[in-house]
Structures are given as structure tokens and as C-alpha cells.
Design an enzyme around this catalytic site. Structure first.
Site, mmCIF file in Angstrom:
data_model
loop_
_atom_site.group_PDB
_atom_site.id
_atom_site.type_symbol
_atom_site.label_atom_id
_atom_site.label_comp_id
_atom_site.label_asym_id
_atom_site.label_seq_id
_atom_site.Cartn_x
_atom_site.Cartn_y
_atom_site.Cartn_z
ATOM 1 N N ARG A 161 76.304 34.824 41.484
ATOM 2 C CA ARG A 161 77.248 34.225 40.692
ATOM 3 C C ARG A 161 76.505 32.774 40.219
ATOM 4 O O ARG A 161 76.601 32.464 39.213
ATOM 5 C CB ARG A 161 78.231 33.742 41.561
ATOM 6 C CG ARG A 161 79.724 34.736 41.125
ATOM 7 C CD ARG A 161 80.789 34.535 41.530
ATOM 8 N NE ARG A 161 81.233 35.387 42.708
ATOM 9 C CZ ARG A 161 81.853 35.335 43.761
ATOM 10 N NH1 ARG A 161 82.229 34.174 44.052
ATOM 11 N NH2 ARG A 161 82.428 36.279 44.358
ATOM 12 N N GLU A 185 84.469 56.015 56.093
ATOM 13 C CA GLU A 185 83.624 56.403 57.319
ATOM 14 C C GLU A 185 84.684 56.758 58.476
ATOM 15 O O GLU A 185 85.529 56.488 58.732
ATOM 16 C CB GLU A 185 82.856 55.126 58.021
ATOM 17 C CG GLU A 185 81.913 54.507 57.014
ATOM 18 C CD GLU A 185 81.357 53.224 57.494
ATOM 19 O OE1 GLU A 185 81.150 52.877 58.411
ATOM 20 O OE2 GLU A 185 80.423 52.781 56.586
ATOM 21 N N ARG A 209 78.771 47.778 51.765
ATOM 22 C CA ARG A 209 79.971 48.574 51.974
ATOM 23 C C ARG A 209 80.017 49.646 51.240
ATOM 24 O O ARG A 209 79.680 49.673 50.073
ATOM 25 C CB ARG A 209 81.310 47.645 51.770
ATOM 26 C CG ARG A 209 81.547 46.872 52.873
ATOM 27 C CD ARG A 209 81.884 47.466 54.107
ATOM 28 N NE ARG A 209 82.626 46.291 55.043
ATOM 29 C CZ ARG A 209 81.738 46.228 56.238
ATOM 30 N NH1 ARG A 209 80.375 46.344 56.270
ATOM 31 N NH2 ARG A 209 82.221 45.199 57.127
ATOM 32 N N HIS A 237 75.923 53.625 59.816
ATOM 33 C CA HIS A 237 76.437 52.398 59.877
ATOM 34 C C HIS A 237 75.512 51.699 60.937
ATOM 35 O O HIS A 237 76.306 51.190 62.107
ATOM 36 C CB HIS A 237 77.972 52.173 59.927
ATOM 37 C CG HIS A 237 78.578 50.811 59.191
ATOM 38 N ND1 HIS A 237 79.679 50.725 58.932
ATOM 39 C CD2 HIS A 237 77.934 49.551 59.447
ATOM 40 C CE1 HIS A 237 79.832 49.622 58.549
ATOM 41 N NE2 HIS A 237 78.728 49.010 59.072
#
Ligand code: DGY
Length: 322
Positions: free
Chosen positions: A179, A270, A241, A288
Site C-alpha cells: 500500500r 485445510e 493464506r 502448513h
């Protein structure tokens, strides 16, 4: 006064479970199985403190399950599995564990990047299957890293730590989309190029590594259009994610050869893995593991505990997110 009742929804490393048990009336999930939505909801009426993890969905229905819980001390930095608006509306504090898993996650992003670039998964599968016919000049050729551009999507703690490894350790050029522009000292250290436009970054990068938090704003950020903006023959790495990537579109980009490879540690639902990825040789799939070192998982427990202790002592919560 009785010690607060605390529920750890999954097993933690022993030293931090013990520390929690010494300080609080702590209940462990001995079998370490994922709790159902109904069990989580009823925990809200039985415990003062809930310590969930990324494998628990703490939605509005769970939060409405009882009025005893006063703090949700998440074991993990990402908190997209917790409805923070519902928590806020019922005056339940929510905390997370930032900082302590930065290095482990950056290490794993580099693990995926190296595995994808050097076709390590393919090679290991071939060898274990007894299919390796011996050394030859054209066997499983991958991509070098030196001089290639790594594009970071978001340039927070983990993105910067990944960039440091790639730049100082492997001689990669660094570009980032965020950003706002990074701190001048960091940008100078990494000679990093700022892209205010996501597709601009994707088009300029040989490797793209995702570091945005999961949220409705980042859902499917890497969709078919974003994938087609990536350089032909480039690689996508995701330790953020699963919901950030459209996996059907990713599978197509890998099948068509537009992307040379991908490395994924996270998935939208998941522990299910999008089935279209399982048969593709060019994608590295890990379960993960971003923060999965003994040191880091212990530090995450300590960080979660420090928030619970601060709450019990009536102090400001060090890592409050709601
Ligand atoms: C987190 O902390 O959000 C990770 O995904 C699990 O370590």
C-alpha cells in the site's frame, strides 16, 4: 480468587502447556483432535479464556455460544479464522502472536522457492519410486536464483525477512507491491523496487511470494487475470493464506506451462488440498508448516500466554487485534 479457566483447543509444545497449567486452570485437548463448532460454542460458556489456532473457525455462532469468555488469545499471527467484529460487539478481546514466527515463515518461503526452482519434489518422488536412471546433463533442469527478481506481494515483517534471505543469501533482485513505500533504510538495504500496482509487480517478477493477510479484501487476489499477468516461466510461492489464490486458475496456469512452478504451504479449506493440484509435478505442496519449528511454536505459546497474563493482571494487552 479462583484462577481463570483456560482452554487450549490444540496441543501446544510441552513447556508452554506446563507454564499455562502452572499459572491458570488450564484444560488441554488431550487427543489433539479439531474441536467441532458445537464444542467451540459451548467452550464460550465454560472458559474465561479461549486459546484457538488457525484450525478453529471462531465465527459469530461460536462467539454467541456463551458469555463467559472474555479473551480469545489466538495461538498464531493470522486471525482471519476469528470473526473479530462479532468478538468486538460482545466486548471479547482478541490477541495474536506477531513477530515470533517471522523467521521460520520466511525460511519456509525460501524452502518452497528453492524446491520449486530446483524441482526437488519431483526429484525425490522419482528417486523413491526407483525411477532414477542416473546422472545426465539434461536431467530435471530447474532455474537459477541469482540475478532473478523476487516480487513480494506485501512487504511487512515476513515479506521483508523473505526478501533479506533472497537478496543477501541468493543474490536475487527485490521488488514489492504494498500500500505504501517501505522504510527508506529497508528499501536501500535490499535495493528494492516499489510497484504501486499489483499486476505491474507480477509482470516484472521471476518469482512471486505472497505475504498478505487473509481477508475478504485479499480473497482470490491471485486470480486468472493476475496469473496471466505473471511472466511466462515464472513461479508462485504462497505461505500466507490459501484463500488468496484461485487454485483452479493456478492449476490451469501450471498445466498450460505459463507458470514453471509453484510452492504452496496453505489452502483455502485445510486440511483439504485442491484435488486439481495433486497430480501436477510442478507444484510443491507442504502441509502448513510455515511456523513449524520447536523454537517458534514454543515462542508462539509464550506470546499467547503473555497476552492472557496481561489480561488476568488487568494490564493492556500487548498484541490486541480487537
Ligand atoms: C499463523 O500463525 O497465522 C500461521 O499460519 C500458523 O503458524
Amino acid at each position: 480468587m479462583a484462577a481463570p479457566r483456560v482452554l487450549l483447543t490444540r496441543r501446544w509444545p510441552q513447556p508452554v502447556e506446563r507454564a499455562m497449567q502452572e499459572r491458570f486452570d488450564t484444560v488441554l485437548n488431550e487427543g489433539d483432535r479439531p474441536l467441532s463448532q458445537a464444542e467451540l460454542a459451548s467452550a464460550m460458556g465454560e472458559f474465561d479464556v479461549l486459546c484457538p489456532t488457525v484450525s478453529d473457525r471462531i465465527d459469530a455462532a461460536v462467539i454467541a455460544g456463551g458469555t463467559r469468555t472474555k479473551i480469545i488469545a489466538n495461538y498464531g499471527v493470522g486471525f482471519d479464522h476469528i470473526d473479530v467484529h462479532a468478538a468486538k460487539a460482545t466486548a471479547i478481546a482478541v490477541t495474536n502472536t506477531p513477530g515470533v514466527l517471522t523467521d521460520a515463515t520466511a525460511d519456509l518461503a525460501m524452502t518452497l522457492l528453492l524446491m520449486a526452482a530446483r524441482r526437488a519434489g519431483e526429484g525425490e518422488r522419482e528417486l523413491r519410486a526407483g525411477q532414477w536412471s542416473g546422472w545426465r546433463p539434461t536431467h530435471l533442469l530447474g532455474s537459477s536464483l541469482k540475478g532473478k527478481t523476487l516480487g513480494l506481494v506485501a512487504f511487512g515483517r515476513i515479506g521483508i525477512a523473505t526478501a533479506r534471505r533472497a537478496h543477501h543469501g541468493f543474490g536475487m533482485k527485490i521488488a514489492y507491491y504494498a500500500r505504501r513505500e517501505a522504510d527508506e533504510a529497508v528499501a536501500r538495504e535490499l535495493d528494492a523496487t516499489f510497484h504501486p500496482d499489483l499486476h505491474g509487480l507480477l509482470a516484472a517478477s521471476d518469482f512471486v511470494s505472497l505475504h498478505v493477510p487473509g481477508s475478504s479484501e485479499t480473497a482470490n487476489l491471485i486470480d486468472a487475470a493476475a496469473l496471466s499477468a505473471m511472466k511466462p516461466g515464472s513461479y508462485l510461492i504462497n505461505t500466507a493464506r490459501g484463500g488468496v489464490v484461485d487454485h483452479a486458475a493456478l492449476a490451469e496456469a501450471l498445466r498450460s506451462g505459463h507458470l514453471a512452478g509453484a510452492g504452496l504451504d496453505v489452502y483455502p479449506a485445510e486440511p483439504q488440498v485442491p484435488p486439481e493440484l495433486l497430480g501436477l509435478e510442478s507444484v510443491v505442496l507442504l502441509p502448513h508448516l510455515g511456523s513449524a519449528t520447536a523454537e517458534t511454536r514454543t515462542a508462539m505459546g509464550e506470546k499467547a500466554m503473555s497476552n492472557v497474563v496481561a489480561w488476568a493482571e488487568g494490564r493492556d494487552l500487548p498484541d490486541r487485534v480487537a
